[in-house]
Design a protein around this motif. Sequence first.
Motif, PDB file in Angstrom:
ATOM      1  N   ALA A   1       1.074  -1.001   0.246  1.00 53.50           N
ATOM      2  CA  ALA A   1      -0.157   0.070   0.449  1.00 53.50           C
ATOM      3  C   ALA A   1       0.720   1.161  -0.421  1.00 53.50           C
ATOM      4  O   ALA A   1       2.204   1.397   0.813  1.00 53.50           O
TER       5      ALA A   1
ATOM      6  N   THR B   1       3.297   4.014  -0.293  1.00 60.06           N
ATOM      7  CA  THR B   1       5.039   3.949  -0.712  1.00 60.06           C
ATOM      8  C   THR B   1       5.332   2.526  -0.753  1.00 60.06           C
ATOM      9  O   THR B   1       5.465   2.507  -1.540  1.00 60.06           O
ATOM     10  N   SER B   2       5.097   1.813  -0.016  1.00 61.13           N
ATOM     11  CA  SER B   2       5.227   0.313  -0.219  1.00 61.13           C
ATOM     12  C   SER B   2       4.861   0.143  -2.064  1.00 61.13           C
ATOM     13  O   SER B   2       5.338  -1.075  -2.143  1.00 61.13           O
TER      14      SER B   2
ATOM     15  N   SER C   1       5.921  -4.255   3.175  1.00 62.27           N
ATOM     16  CA  SER C   1       4.919  -3.067   4.477  1.00 62.27           C
ATOM     17  C   SER C   1       6.142  -2.826   5.784  1.00 62.27           C
ATOM     18  O   SER C   1       7.444  -3.761   6.163  1.00 62.27           O
ATOM     19  N   GLN C   2       5.868  -1.197   5.597  1.00 64.57           N
ATOM     20  CA  GLN C   2       7.515  -1.015   6.658  1.00 64.57           C
ATOM     21  C   GLN C   2       6.954  -1.912   8.060  1.00 64.57           C
ATOM     22  O   GLN C   2       7.916  -1.685   8.599  1.00 64.57           O
ATOM     23  N   SER C   3       5.401  -0.691   8.281  1.00 66.72           N
ATOM     24  CA  SER C   3       5.728  -1.294   9.795  1.00 66.72           C
ATOM     25  C   SER C   3       5.049  -2.583   9.978  1.00 66.72           C
ATOM     26  O   SER C   3       5.239  -3.507  11.041  1.00 66.72           O
ATOM     27  N   GLY C   4       4.973  -3.539   8.864  1.00 68.06           N
ATOM     28  CA  GLY C   4       4.692  -4.986   9.062  1.00 68.06           C
ATOM     29  C   GLY C   4       2.792  -5.500   9.769  1.00 68.06           C
ATOM     30  O   GLY C   4       2.286  -6.615   9.795  1.00 68.06           O
TER      31      GLY C   4
ATOM     32  N   THR D   1      -0.160  -3.436   8.448  1.00 68.41           N
ATOM     33  CA  THR D   1      -0.936  -2.398   7.059  1.00 68.41           C
ATOM     34  C   THR D   1      -1.748  -3.460   7.647  1.00 68.41           C
ATOM     35  O   THR D   1      -2.639  -4.817   6.523  1.00 68.41           O
TER      36      THR D   1
ATOM     37  N   VAL E   1       5.343  10.242   9.995  1.00 61.40           N
ATOM     38  CA  VAL E   1       4.662   9.231   9.145  1.00 61.40           C
ATOM     39  C   VAL E   1       4.686   9.888   7.558  1.00 61.40           C
ATOM     40  O   VAL E   1       4.487   8.290   6.951  1.00 61.40           O
ATOM     41  N   ALA E   2       5.594  10.151   6.896  1.00 61.33           N
ATOM     42  CA  ALA E   2       5.785  10.384   5.403  1.00 61.33           C
ATOM     43  C   ALA E   2       7.247   9.094   4.947  1.00 61.33           C
ATOM     44  O   ALA E   2       8.316   9.287   6.113  1.00 61.33           O
TER      45      ALA E   2
ATOM     46  N   GLN F   1      13.897  -0.312   0.440  1.00 60.07           N
ATOM     47  CA  GLN F   1      12.552  -1.605  -0.276  1.00 60.07           C
ATOM     48  C   GLN F   1      13.284  -1.810  -1.184  1.00 60.07           C
ATOM     49  O   GLN F   1      13.552  -2.687  -1.632  1.00 60.07           O
TER      50      GLN F   1
ATOM     51  N   LEU G   1       2.883  11.751  -4.397  1.00 62.85           N
ATOM     52  CA  LEU G   1       2.501  11.372  -2.710  1.00 62.85           C
ATOM     53  C   LEU G   1       2.854  12.123  -2.283  1.00 62.85           C
ATOM     54  O   LEU G   1       2.961  12.672  -0.860  1.00 62.85           O
ATOM     55  N   LYS G   2       4.531  12.501  -1.761  1.00 63.56           N
ATOM     56  CA  LYS G   2       5.234  12.871  -0.815  1.00 63.56           C
ATOM     57  C   LYS G   2       4.506  14.182  -0.560  1.00 63.56           C
ATOM     58  O   LYS G   2       4.478  14.985   0.862  1.00 63.56           O
TER      59      LYS G   2
ATOM     60  N   GLU H   1       1.517  13.778   0.525  1.00 61.60           N
ATOM     61  CA  GLU H   1       1.012  13.987   2.035  1.00 61.60           C
ATOM     62  C   GLU H   1       1.292  15.108   3.373  1.00 61.60           C
ATOM     63  O   GLU H   1       0.695  15.375   4.437  1.00 61.60           O
TER      64      GLU H   1
ATOM     65  N   VAL I   1      -1.586   2.088   9.614  1.00 61.66           N
ATOM     66  CA  VAL I   1      -2.874   1.544   8.846  1.00 61.66           C
ATOM     67  C   VAL I   1      -3.703   0.960   9.448  1.00 61.66           C
ATOM     68  O   VAL I   1      -3.401  -0.124   8.421  1.00 61.66           O
TER      69      VAL I   1
HETATM   70  C1  F6R Z   1       3.425   7.276   2.697  1.00 57.71           C
HETATM   71  C2  F6R Z   1       3.356   6.352   3.609  1.00 57.71           C
HETATM   72  C3  F6R Z   1       2.419   5.493   3.345  1.00 57.71           C
HETATM   73  C4  F6R Z   1       2.195   3.890   4.302  1.00 57.71           C
HETATM   74  C5  F6R Z   1       1.349   2.909   3.453  1.00 57.71           C
HETATM   75  C6  F6R Z   1       1.841   1.329   3.879  1.00 57.71           C
HETATM   76  O1  F6R Z   1       4.704   8.364   3.291  1.00 57.71           O
HETATM   77  O2  F6R Z   1       4.077   6.226   4.809  1.00 57.71           O
HETATM   78  O3  F6R Z   1       1.671   5.363   2.036  1.00 57.71           O
HETATM   79  O4  F6R Z   1       3.504   3.626   2.667  1.00 57.71           O
HETATM   80  O5  F6R Z   1       0.356   3.048   4.951  1.00 57.71           O
HETATM   81  O6  F6R Z   1       2.047   0.856   5.043  1.00 57.71           O
HETATM   82  P1  F6R Z   1       3.592  -0.163   5.334  1.00 57.71           P
HETATM   83  O7  F6R Z   1       4.420   0.155   3.896  1.00 57.71           O
HETATM   84  O8  F6R Z   1       3.672   0.121   7.060  1.00 57.71           O
HETATM   85  O9  F6R Z   1       2.925  -1.280   5.116  1.00 57.71           O
END
Ligand code: F6R
Length: 358
Positions: free
Chosen positions: A54, A56-57, A101-104, A106, A152-153, A161, A238-239, A242, A355
């Motif tokens: 989703a 940025t990922s 997924s940065q956060s793992g 989503t 957040v950004a 990635q 997107l950057k 947002e 998210v």
């Molecule tokens: C934009 C941003 C979001 C995340 C997206 C997915 O700067 O950070 O678009 O990339 O919500 O989040 P992850 O990578 O955690 O699944």
Amino acid sequence: DKGAYPFYMLKEVDEQPAVMRKLVQKYFKDDQPQLDEKLLQDMADADHIYIVGAGTSYHAGLIGARMFERLTKTPTTVHISSEFAYEQPLLSNKPFFIFLSQSGETADSREVLVHVNEHHWPSLTITNVDKSTLSREATYTLLLYAGPEIAVASTKAYTAQIAVEAILAKALGEFKQIPEAQDFALKQQLGIVANGMQAITDSKDKIESLAAHYLSKPRNAFYIGRGIDWSVSLEAALKLKEISYVQAEGFASGELKHGTIALIEKNTPVIGIVTQDRTAGLTRSNLEETEARGANTLTIAARHLAKEDDTIVIPDVDPLLTPLLSVLPAQLLAYYTSLGKGLDVDKPRNLAKSVTVQ
Ligand code: F6R
């Protein structure tokens, strides 16, 4: 702790060279990436790679797909997780799934992974957070080693990635004995990338004044490019959206004249990304077309393609790795536009870092 930095985002932008070096240290032994053989075997057995993510990922996935196709000769498609979850394309016989997924955490991506696991398809999560939900539930995990990303950004997670996708594509291509992968001097290139990133982050003052001049007033803006430069333009836009609330669009530059160019008026900022030999001239003429309609154009160009009046020149790297450099000026342009407007750069309105609802 953000130390002397006014915002985490700027700190995280500056950390990108170190993240590149860390990834080399974590994943390479001598000049070769060292990855789990079982992972490589499962991927080599697959007839199609599906990348899911989703925001940025997802944008990082668009770059990765080009790498997997070129270096491993495996057809690869990229999907927005919230779309894929409810309307799957016709899948191949032996799919392999990569979750970015940065956060793992989503929720949209997890929804897809639940479905993948019901079918016992092999999967890999590429994430910054060890033992996160997507990491625990996938067959394999590769970590981004980017350190906590607080703003957040997303910035350093995007470039991490892409670097991990490159490492994986190189390893899989070597495993499959694909000449393009064997010839790809990735470790050396990542060193060049790290130095190049440093050079860009050292030019903050210039980018700050460009942001003030071009982006502080307009309500909308365009990033344009072709191929891999188009993929980066989506992330660049997107950057800007947002954190600075400028309505920005990343656009395939050749597609502009098929309708969207109608939106160009006096002083609309149009930023062209020009890093690829085959398309540089075409993107430049598309930029000129917008200029003829009053646009304020800027160019982010690779050194070997640069012309005298280009606004931002970035160091040369392998054509597959240019996003690791071309995105940095865009991150900084967004940062300084937001800062100049007195906004809370790290916590833009309406957004959460992770998210976890669909
Ligand atoms: C934009 C941003 C979001 C995340 C997206 C997915 O700067 O950070 O678009 O990339 O919500 O989040 P992850 O990578 O955690 O699944």
